[in-house]
Each structure stands twice: as structure tokens, then as C-alpha cells.
Design a protein around this motif. Structure first.
Motif, short mmCIF file in Angstrom:
data_model
loop_
_atom_site.label_atom_id
_atom_site.label_comp_id
_atom_site.label_asym_id
_atom_site.label_seq_id
_atom_site.Cartn_x
_atom_site.Cartn_y
_atom_site.Cartn_z
N SER A 28 0.70 -1.18 -0.23
CA SER A 28 0.11 0.08 0.18
C SER A 28 1.01 1.39 -0.19
O SER A 28 2.03 1.41 0.49
N HIS A 29 0.38 2.25 -0.57
CA HIS A 29 0.80 3.64 -0.54
C HIS A 29 0.30 4.38 0.61
O HIS A 29 -0.66 4.40 1.00
N LYS A 30 1.42 5.06 1.32
CA LYS A 30 1.15 5.96 2.63
C LYS A 30 1.37 7.49 1.99
O LYS A 30 2.47 7.57 1.67
N TYR A 66 3.61 2.18 -9.33
CA TYR A 66 2.56 3.21 -8.88
C TYR A 66 3.04 4.62 -9.11
O TYR A 66 2.40 5.43 -9.54
N MET A 67 4.41 5.03 -9.11
CA MET A 67 4.96 6.03 -9.17
C MET A 67 4.80 6.61 -10.60
O MET A 67 4.65 7.69 -10.91
N SER A 68 5.15 5.55 -11.78
CA SER A 68 4.87 5.93 -12.86
C SER A 68 3.50 6.31 -13.27
O SER A 68 2.97 7.37 -13.91
N MET A 69 2.41 5.52 -12.72
CA MET A 69 1.17 5.85 -12.63
C MET A 69 0.70 7.34 -12.34
O MET A 69 -0.30 7.92 -12.75
N MET A 70 1.32 7.45 -11.05
CA MET A 70 0.97 8.90 -10.47
C MET A 70 1.54 10.08 -11.48
O MET A 70 0.93 11.17 -11.59
N GLY A 84 2.00 9.94 -14.54
CA GLY A 84 1.36 10.01 -15.75
C GLY A 84 -0.12 10.79 -15.49
O GLY A 84 -0.81 11.14 -16.75
N MET A 85 -0.61 10.47 -14.39
CA MET A 85 -1.87 11.47 -13.97
C MET A 85 -1.53 12.95 -13.66
O MET A 85 -2.43 13.49 -13.32
N GLY A 86 -0.42 13.18 -13.70
CA GLY A 86 -0.01 14.44 -13.22
C GLY A 86 0.01 15.09 -11.78
O GLY A 86 -0.13 15.99 -11.31
N ILE A 87 0.16 13.85 -10.88
CA ILE A 87 0.15 14.11 -9.59
C ILE A 87 1.68 14.27 -8.98
O ILE A 87 2.36 13.34 -9.45
#
Length: 113
Positions: free
Chosen positions: A41-43, A104-108, A110-113
């Protein structure tokens, strides 16, 4: 759940994982005819970390990402628990956790987060 990824040894599935509806990644290992379940999980938001827990909720490892701006690559500080150090499947859990964190970091990103 979304896409399920399987890791095989020949024809035998030894590990599979998929993202859950709440953003956690559920990992299942099938080593030596024993099934074990884990949650990755991400925290946090600004001070991010990732945590791998077992079925009892015990923290097995904590990963803290740090971006290297020159190369735009993440490095991780990984802290493992004494419990994880005793696991036969420790190395595969470390590798899969690293894969999950990078994904997860790549996905974030890509979402501009």
C-alpha cells in the motif's frame, strides 16, 4: 480488481498480484504448496512511502522513494522488519515490492500528480 500479473516457474504460478479497488496491491505467493497473502500500500501524499504487510497486518517492509532529478529515476530507501528477514520468499517479495512501487510512481506521474 484490475489486471492480474502472474509470475511463473515453468507452468506453476508462484506469485500473482493485482491492484485492489482501494488502490492497494494484493499479492499472493504459492511457494512450496503454501499460499500466503500480502498487501502493498501507498502511504502519505507529500512524504510518500510504501508498506508491505502480511495477513495479520504486520509491516514487513517500508520503502521511501527519492527522485534523482538528473536522471529522473527513483531510488528507494528500504527498511525491512525482522519478520521479513526470516522469510524464504524474502527476495521475491523485495523485487515485487520494488516493481509495485515503480509502477505506482509511473502511474501517478502519468496522472500529473
Amino acid at each position: 480488481m484490475g489486471t492480474t500479473v502472474e509470475v511463473k516457474d515453468g507452468k506453476n504460478v508462484i506469485l500473482k498480484f493485482a491492484m485492489n479497488w482501494d488502490g492497494n496491491i494484493v499479492l499472493n505467493t504459492y511457494l512450496n504448496d503454501v499460499e500466503k497473502n500480502y498487501t502493498f500500500s501507498h502511504k502519505g501524499f507529500f512524504r510518500e512511502s510504501f508498506v508491505l504487510t502480511d495477513e495479520k497486518g504486520s509491516e514487513l517492509l517500508v520503502m521511501n522513494p527519492n527522485i534523482q532529478w538528473r536522471s529522473l529515476i527513483y531510488e528507494y530507501q528500504i527498511t525491512t522488519s525482522e519478520i521479513l528477514e526470516t522469510f524464504e520468499e524474502k527476495n521475491i517479495l523485495l523485487l515485487i515490492s520494488l516493481h509495485c512501487a515503480n509502477n505506482y510512481m509511473s502511474m501517478m506521474a502519468g496522472m500529473g500528480i
